[in-house]
Design a protein around this motif. Structure first.
Motif, PDB file in Angstrom:
ATOM      1  N   LYS A 142     -62.827 -50.011  -0.841  1.00  0.00           N
ATOM      2  CA  LYS A 142     -62.821 -50.595   0.502  1.00  0.00           C
ATOM      3  C   LYS A 142     -63.725 -51.807   0.483  1.00  0.00           C
ATOM      4  O   LYS A 142     -64.922 -51.686   0.306  1.00  0.00           O
ATOM      5  CB  LYS A 142     -63.344 -49.628   1.570  1.00  0.00           C
ATOM      6  CG  LYS A 142     -63.215 -50.228   2.976  1.00  0.00           C
ATOM      7  CD  LYS A 142     -64.239 -49.702   3.978  1.00  0.00           C
ATOM      8  CE  LYS A 142     -65.533 -50.474   4.001  1.00  0.00           C
ATOM      9  NZ  LYS A 142     -65.493 -51.737   4.778  1.00  0.00           N
ATOM     10  N   PRO A 143     -63.158 -53.002   0.627  1.00  0.00           N
ATOM     11  CA  PRO A 143     -63.997 -54.207   0.611  1.00  0.00           C
ATOM     12  C   PRO A 143     -64.873 -54.305   1.863  1.00  0.00           C
ATOM     13  O   PRO A 143     -64.690 -53.552   2.818  1.00  0.00           O
ATOM     14  CB  PRO A 143     -62.968 -55.346   0.577  1.00  0.00           C
ATOM     15  CG  PRO A 143     -61.657 -54.710   0.224  1.00  0.00           C
ATOM     16  CD  PRO A 143     -61.737 -53.303   0.729  1.00  0.00           C
ATOM     17  N   THR A 144     -65.814 -55.241   1.843  1.00  0.00           N
ATOM     18  CA  THR A 144     -66.632 -55.555   3.023  1.00  0.00           C
ATOM     19  C   THR A 144     -65.706 -55.922   4.186  1.00  0.00           C
ATOM     20  O   THR A 144     -64.702 -56.614   3.979  1.00  0.00           O
ATOM     21  CB  THR A 144     -67.518 -56.786   2.744  1.00  0.00           C
ATOM     22  OG1 THR A 144     -68.211 -56.587   1.517  1.00  0.00           O
ATOM     23  CG2 THR A 144     -68.515 -57.026   3.874  1.00  0.00           C
ATOM     24  N   TYR A 145     -66.065 -55.479   5.391  1.00  0.00           N
ATOM     25  CA  TYR A 145     -65.283 -55.890   6.562  1.00  0.00           C
ATOM     26  C   TYR A 145     -65.298 -57.415   6.638  1.00  0.00           C
ATOM     27  O   TYR A 145     -66.354 -58.031   6.617  1.00  0.00           O
ATOM     28  CB  TYR A 145     -65.871 -55.289   7.843  1.00  0.00           C
ATOM     29  CG  TYR A 145     -65.005 -55.578   9.049  1.00  0.00           C
ATOM     30  CD1 TYR A 145     -63.887 -54.805   9.316  1.00  0.00           C
ATOM     31  CD2 TYR A 145     -65.301 -56.649   9.892  1.00  0.00           C
ATOM     32  CE1 TYR A 145     -63.071 -55.086  10.397  1.00  0.00           C
ATOM     33  CE2 TYR A 145     -64.480 -56.935  10.976  1.00  0.00           C
ATOM     34  CZ  TYR A 145     -63.375 -56.146  11.226  1.00  0.00           C
ATOM     35  OH  TYR A 145     -62.565 -56.437  12.302  1.00  0.00           O
ATOM     36  N   PHE A 189     -70.690 -57.966   1.129  1.00  0.00           N
ATOM     37  CA  PHE A 189     -70.091 -58.975   0.235  1.00  0.00           C
ATOM     38  C   PHE A 189     -70.616 -58.916  -1.201  1.00  0.00           C
ATOM     39  O   PHE A 189     -70.476 -59.866  -1.956  1.00  0.00           O
ATOM     40  CB  PHE A 189     -70.242 -60.391   0.838  1.00  0.00           C
ATOM     41  CG  PHE A 189     -69.567 -60.507   2.172  1.00  0.00           C
ATOM     42  CD1 PHE A 189     -68.183 -60.539   2.265  1.00  0.00           C
ATOM     43  CD2 PHE A 189     -70.313 -60.534   3.351  1.00  0.00           C
ATOM     44  CE1 PHE A 189     -67.539 -60.604   3.494  1.00  0.00           C
ATOM     45  CE2 PHE A 189     -69.688 -60.589   4.590  1.00  0.00           C
ATOM     46  CZ  PHE A 189     -68.298 -60.628   4.662  1.00  0.00           C
ATOM     47  N   LYS A 190     -71.210 -57.771  -1.590  1.00  0.00           N
ATOM     48  CA  LYS A 190     -71.705 -57.623  -2.964  1.00  0.00           C
ATOM     49  C   LYS A 190     -70.740 -56.749  -3.782  1.00  0.00           C
ATOM     50  O   LYS A 190     -71.173 -55.889  -4.554  1.00  0.00           O
ATOM     51  CB  LYS A 190     -73.103 -56.987  -2.965  1.00  0.00           C
ATOM     52  CG  LYS A 190     -74.141 -57.771  -2.197  1.00  0.00           C
ATOM     53  CD  LYS A 190     -74.683 -58.915  -3.022  1.00  0.00           C
ATOM     54  CE  LYS A 190     -75.949 -59.461  -2.357  1.00  0.00           C
ATOM     55  NZ  LYS A 190     -76.336 -60.759  -2.902  1.00  0.00           N
ATOM     56  N   GLU A 191     -69.463 -56.972  -3.609  1.00  0.00           N
ATOM     57  CA  GLU A 191     -68.475 -56.182  -4.357  1.00  0.00           C
ATOM     58  C   GLU A 191     -68.677 -56.312  -5.863  1.00  0.00           C
ATOM     59  O   GLU A 191     -68.409 -55.378  -6.625  1.00  0.00           O
ATOM     60  CB  GLU A 191     -67.045 -56.607  -3.995  1.00  0.00           C
ATOM     61  CG  GLU A 191     -66.534 -56.074  -2.663  1.00  0.00           C
ATOM     62  CD  GLU A 191     -66.844 -57.008  -1.510  1.00  0.00           C
ATOM     63  OE1 GLU A 191     -67.650 -57.943  -1.688  1.00  0.00           O
ATOM     64  OE2 GLU A 191     -66.284 -56.805  -0.418  1.00  0.00           O
ATOM     65  N   ALA A 192     -69.141 -57.484  -6.333  1.00  0.00           N
ATOM     66  CA  ALA A 192     -69.294 -57.684  -7.780  1.00  0.00           C
ATOM     67  C   ALA A 192     -70.332 -56.708  -8.354  1.00  0.00           C
ATOM     68  O   ALA A 192     -70.103 -56.094  -9.404  1.00  0.00           O
ATOM     69  CB  ALA A 192     -69.685 -59.128  -8.083  1.00  0.00           C
ATOM     70  N   ASP A 193     -71.462 -56.539  -7.642  1.00  0.00           N
ATOM     71  CA  ASP A 193     -72.504 -55.600  -8.107  1.00  0.00           C
ATOM     72  C   ASP A 193     -71.963 -54.176  -8.125  1.00  0.00           C
ATOM     73  O   ASP A 193     -72.167 -53.393  -9.060  1.00  0.00           O
ATOM     74  CB  ASP A 193     -73.717 -55.624  -7.166  1.00  0.00           C
ATOM     75  CG  ASP A 193     -74.429 -56.969  -7.204  1.00  0.00           C
ATOM     76  OD1 ASP A 193     -74.068 -57.797  -8.072  1.00  0.00           O
ATOM     77  OD2 ASP A 193     -75.323 -57.187  -6.369  1.00  0.00           O
ATOM     78  N   LEU A 194     -71.283 -53.855  -7.034  1.00  0.00           N
ATOM     79  CA  LEU A 194     -70.737 -52.519  -6.837  1.00  0.00           C
ATOM     80  C   LEU A 194     -69.772 -52.148  -7.967  1.00  0.00           C
ATOM     81  O   LEU A 194     -69.860 -51.083  -8.579  1.00  0.00           O
ATOM     82  CB  LEU A 194     -69.975 -52.588  -5.510  1.00  0.00           C
ATOM     83  CG  LEU A 194     -69.349 -51.371  -4.957  1.00  0.00           C
ATOM     84  CD1 LEU A 194     -70.447 -50.403  -4.619  1.00  0.00           C
ATOM     85  CD2 LEU A 194     -68.582 -51.742  -3.690  1.00  0.00           C
TER      86      LEU A 194
END
Lengths: 100, 471
Positions: free
Chosen positions: B189-192, B454-459
């Motif tokens: 689930k991406p950031t809203y 918005f830190k999907e890359a870290d996640l």
């Protein structure tokens, strides 16, 4: 807090939902249990807090302009309508028959 | 067929397979397996083959449309695909034809993806088991007596059963992550605001977000790259740097937080064992693992079950029998509405509409809706606080593995408690992924990793370490 049969009937009326007697009884039971759970929110101290809302984006609102619609899209929109005459849409009468 | 997006790209690039062969393989798999699983509501055999042929022609001409060109993908059936039926799992929309493409659909089509079909879901995405579809339940791919989770259960089951390499789902309170966990696949689930919701049939607009379901973390990242971005058709899409994967060899310097509130009682033994093992893996990879305080877990579920039904009651007001199917003729107008809605909506949808109508009605608005929105501010604050201390938060995705069909349908609250670990993420608007971390008694278990806005890359970098270390 407890929710009554009359409450459910009023809500169903507001929400434009026709419910059977059984459905009203089930809704009474279910809403009571769910409202019992969410009732814990009343105990949270929120004095001075703002309700959450996203900040408006810098681009602001979309311009209120008429945009084009291609023939395919237009035909698909029309075809979804339950009742139509050519490019005209049939809707149920808003007013009851005029008094004679 | 064990096809990842990455492998499909490789096969296509090396000329070891054509798009047509990949599409045919998926369609054959669907034909042989989906009778028992019922992951799909509609399958587009002809269109998929034609799209695959066009992709092969492009490749032969040396002009590929991008990383997804010629790759088969499925869509949850609440995403519009122009000219195709879009039911949202509801009788109300059983004959509705999508008039346009959702922004995500358009992006996939522009990228040359081959859309193989639409997947099953709980009606209007309301549910955690896909039992609430008006077209019958989807079964768990490993055990036909169990649910695949929900509401994106069709997408998760389709990917888990390898009927397509990836699919899109939508997540309002856990509807991508929980079925991904139950089915043993990756769900993000991406950031809203990361992905446009234009053309997603809305459930709760301030919480809904579209995201990928795939077999690997890398594949989920590839799909997110394809569907992300600001969209003039969705005012809530954010003007932020695009997501770009940033994979890591180890987790040195990465801080992983375990909220004491989540790791207490109420987790099945098998789920606890597998997820704790995964946490130890993260520590061995160099992460600094520590307990953190993340208050308001129970309150987040309560906030969700106020805000969501309020938005549901407003969003579903448009389904009145006048503009879409199921009109009853010959009744006064108000009764036309009430009769069409009674016939078109199932019990869970009606329940949420009533609940939302109650919480928004005069005399209750301040106590329920306004108070919930204030507590939402507190919850977002708690996540901000937590992300000052750690980079990623880890919890089980769900307290249990896939449960039996019918086990939780009698009492709505029991079903709602299924979402206890996932809803806070939607209330806060942060991104989260469920990554498989082994089986308990033959059923998959998922670890949920939650990142800052918005830190999907870290996640995803952390999620990939879990995936890699499991081998």
């Amino acid at each position: 807090m407890s929710i009554s049969r009359e409450d459910i009937e009023r809500l169903a009326d507001l929400a434009r939902l026709k419910l059977s007697d059984d459905e009203i009884r089930d809704a009474e039971r279910d809403l009571d249990s769910i409202l019992g759970y969410v009732g814990r929110l009343q105990k949270v101290q929120t004095a001075g807090l703002e309700p959450f809302g996203l900040a408006p984006t810098e681009t602001g609102w979309r311009a209120d302009e008429v945009s084009d619609c291609d023939d395919l899209t237009r035909e698909l929109i029309l075809s979804n309508f339950p009742s139509r005459k050519g490019a005209l849409l049939n809707v149920p009468a808003v007013f009851e028959a005029p008094k004679g | 067929m064990d096809l990842t997006l990455t492998k499909a790209r490789h096969l296509l690039r090396q000329g070891e397979a054509s798009s047509r062969e990949l599409a045919d393989a998926c369609l054959a798999e669907i034909r042989s397996r989906d009778g028992a699983i019922h992951a799909f509501l509609d399958v587009y055999e002809e269109d998929a083959r034609a799209a695959a042929d066009r992709a092969d022609d492009r490749r032969a001409d040396g002009r590929s449309a991008g990383p997804l060109d010629g790759i088969p993908i499925a869509l949850k059936d609440n995403l519009l695909y122009q000219g195709k039926r879009c039911t949202a799992g509801s009788r109300m929309l059983a004959t509705y034809t999508a008039v346009t493409n959702a922004t995500v659909t358009q992006k996939l089509l522009d990228g040359g993806a081959v859309i193989v079909g639409k997947t099953n879901l709980d009606e209007f995405a309301m549910g955690s088991s896909t039992e609430r579809s008006a077209f019958g339940p989807t079964k768990h791919p490993r055990d036909p007596e169990r649910v695949p989770g929900g509401s994106s259960g069709g997408s998760a089951a389709a990917v888990a059963a390898r009927m397509c390499p990836a699919a899109l789902g939508s997540d309002t309170g856990g509807s991508i992550r929980q079925p991904a966990s139950f089915c043993g696949v990756v769900g993000l689930k991406p950031t809203y605001g990361r992905v446009s919701r234009s053309g997603l049939i809305a459930m709760a607009s301030s919480l809904d977000q579209i995201g990928p379901i795939a077999t690997t973390v890398d594949d989920a990242a590839m799909l997110l790259e394809a569907i992300q971005g600001r969209d003039p058709l969705d005012q809530t899409t954010a003007n932020v740097e695009p997501f770009v994967p940033d994979w890591r060899e180890d987790l040195a310097g990465v801080r992983v937080g375990l909220p004491t509130q989540a790791w207490g009682a109420g987790i099945d033994r098998g789920v606890r064992e597998r997820t704790e093992e995964a946490i130890r893996m993260l520590a061995r990879a160099g992460a600094e693992v520590k307990e953190i305080d993340l208050p308001y877990a129970d309150e987040a579920l309560a906030v969700y079950y106020v805000i969501m039904p309020c938005e549901v009651s407003a969003n579903l007001a448009r389904f009145d029998g006048v503009r879409y199917g199921l009109r009853k003729e010959g009744l006064p107008l108000i009764e036309t509405y009430a009769a069409a809605r009674a016939e078109g909506f199932g019990p869970e949808v009606r329940r949420r509409i009533l609940l939302g109508t109650y919480a928004l009605s005069r005399g209750y608005y301040d106590a329920y809706y306004l108070q919930a929105k204030k507590v939402q501010s507190l919850i977002r604050g708690a996540y901000e606080e937590a992300f000052r201390e750690v980079d990623v938060i880890a919890t089980p995705t769900a307290p249990t593995t896939a449960f039996r069909i019918g086990e939780k349908t009698a009492d709505p609250l029991t079903m709602y408690l299924e979402d206890i670990f996932t809803v806070g993420v939607n209330v806060a608007g942060v991104p989260a992924v469920s990554v498989p971390c082994g089986d308990a008694e033959g059923l998959p278990v998922g670890l949920q990793l939650i990142g800052s806005w918005f830190k999907e890359a870290d996640l995803l970098a952390v999620a990939q370490v879990v995936e890699r270390r499991r081998g």
